[in-house]
Enzyme design. Structure first.
Site, PDB file in Angstrom:
ATOM      1  CG  HIS A  53      23.423  36.854  31.300  1.00 41.46           C
ATOM      2  ND1 HIS A  53      22.444  36.959  30.177  1.00 41.46           N
ATOM      3  CD2 HIS A  53      23.752  35.729  31.423  1.00 41.46           C
ATOM      4  CE1 HIS A  53      22.679  35.793  29.681  1.00 41.46           C
ATOM      5  NE2 HIS A  53      23.442  34.955  30.370  1.00 41.46           N
ATOM      6  CE  LYS A  55      26.519  36.163  27.612  1.00 40.74           C
ATOM      7  NZ  LYS A  55      26.545  35.720  28.934  1.00 40.74           N
ATOM      8  CG  ASP A  60      43.768  49.381  21.660  1.00 44.90           C
ATOM      9  OD1 ASP A  60      44.185  49.386  22.664  1.00 44.90           O
ATOM     10  OD2 ASP A  60      44.463  49.028  20.599  1.00 44.90           O
ATOM     11  CG  HIS A 232      24.371  30.547  24.824  1.00 49.55           C
ATOM     12  ND1 HIS A 232      25.284  31.741  24.900  1.00 49.55           N
ATOM     13  CD2 HIS A 232      23.839  30.355  25.781  1.00 49.55           C
ATOM     14  CE1 HIS A 232      25.027  32.025  25.972  1.00 49.55           C
ATOM     15  NE2 HIS A 232      24.115  31.307  26.678  1.00 49.55           N
ATOM     16  CE  LYS A 234      22.675  34.667  25.409  1.00 49.63           C
ATOM     17  NZ  LYS A 234      21.970  33.595  26.069  1.00 49.63           N
ATOM     18  CG  ASP A 239       8.687  43.614   9.230  1.00 51.90           C
ATOM     19  OD1 ASP A 239       8.191  42.673   8.977  1.00 51.90           O
ATOM     20  OD2 ASP A 239       7.889  44.605   9.529  1.00 51.90           O
TER      21      ASP A 239
END
Length: 314
Positions: A53, A55, A60, A232, A234, A239
């Site tokens: 999952h 990404k 470079d 979507h 996450k 604080d």
């Protein structure tokens, strides 16, 4: 075409609708392609768990990207089913790029049975970039990890919070330990706010999430449903001091079954930007109050309870 070396690692289940002709065109163009956990029989997918999952993009050895964005039409708002797609993605420069580069290479080596670590040129770029001004910790987890690292980061952040906890997640199915930590924080006077999407891409997950939201309302937490497209993003912020953003949802599948990666950032400036985005998103949300939640009909209650029974599998 310009001579840049391109490697593309994809999850077999997540990319199951990709045409073979498209993969062939990529390979013919000189792109090196790796498939993570390929289908066992042609295109038949029998393995539902242990998906990659993550990404990750590394360019470079100097710039990296990590967050919620996959490469797909819906992620740029081109899928009419979801419409506008609200996500959060990070661009990182500095020594933290090395951690993401190594994570990609580890996954690539596993999927392709190659060993890129024997090639020194992939790591030469890092000699002059170890001077970051913000503390960034790249945290990975998966079924091959001894510990649930990202889940434990979330737990630490929630347990240590004294002022506020902001959570954005498309799937809110926490395990019992995380759920208890959030409850205790809310009952201790911490400003706990949870934001989930209005449009479900997986109905069972949505209704299970809604049932957990109901539990939090009972202890004083505030919960919101994002209504301007699909949420979507996450991210967890605490604080105004620390945030964790990446690929892991606040759910049991991300904690235990999927291969995930998050960036934990210890910088007030960046966390304040993340919090400001959260507050701005509230303008596009409908708050779920205890009164409104108590008015849901019997059919919704049945869907919630049935979906919640499936929580460990979702």
């Amino acid at each position: 075409r310009q001579g840049v070396e391109v490697r593309l690692l994809y999850d077999s289940m997540g990319s199951r609708t990709m045409k073979r002709s498209d993969w062939r065109r990529l390979k013919e163009a000189g792109i090196q392609v790796g498939e993570f956990f390929p289908a066992l029989f042609g295109r038949l997918q029998l393995r539902m768990n242990y998906r990659n999952h993550r990404k990750i993009v590394v360019i470079d050895g100097k710039t990296a990207f990590v967050g919620g964005f996959n490469i797909g039409r819906e992620y740029v708002g081109m899928d009419p089913k979801f419409g506008y797609w609200r996500d959060t993605h990070l661009q990182i420069r500095g020594s933290a790029v090395l951690s993401l580069h190594i994570r990609f290479i580890l996954d690539w080596n596993y999927a392709t049975k190659q060993n890129l670590f024997i090639t020194d040129r992939y790591f030469e770029e890092y000699k002059e970039v170890r001077r970051g001004e913000e503390a960034v910790q790249i945290v990975t987890s998966g079924p091959d990890s001894k510990w649930q690292n990202i889940r434990n980061v979330y737990l630490k952040m929630i347990s240590k919070a004294r002022k506020n906890i902001y959570i954005q997640t498309p799937y809110f199915i926490p395990d019992e330990t995380i759920m208890n930590a959030i409850r205790i924080a809310a009952m201790s006077g911490v400003d706990v706010r949870v934001m989930i999407p209005c449009k479900p891409d997986h109905p069972f997950v949505y209704w299970a999430s809604y049932s957990y939201v109901g539990d939090l309302l009972a202890v004083g937490a505030r919960c919101y449903v994002y209504e301007d497209g699909f949420l979507h993003a996450k991210a967890v912020m605490a604080d105004g001091l620390v945030c964790s953003c990446g690929t892991a949802n606040m759910d049991i599948r991300s904690f235990e079954l999927n291969f995930e990666v998050n960036a934990t950032i210890f910088d007030e400036g960046t966390v304040k930007k993340m919090e400001a985005a959260f507050i701005q998103d509230l303008e596009r949300c409908r708050e779920v109050t205890k009164e409104r939640y108590g008015q849901r009909n019997m059919w919704i209650r049945i869907k919630e309870q049935c979906s919640r029974l499936l929580s460990p599998l979702l």
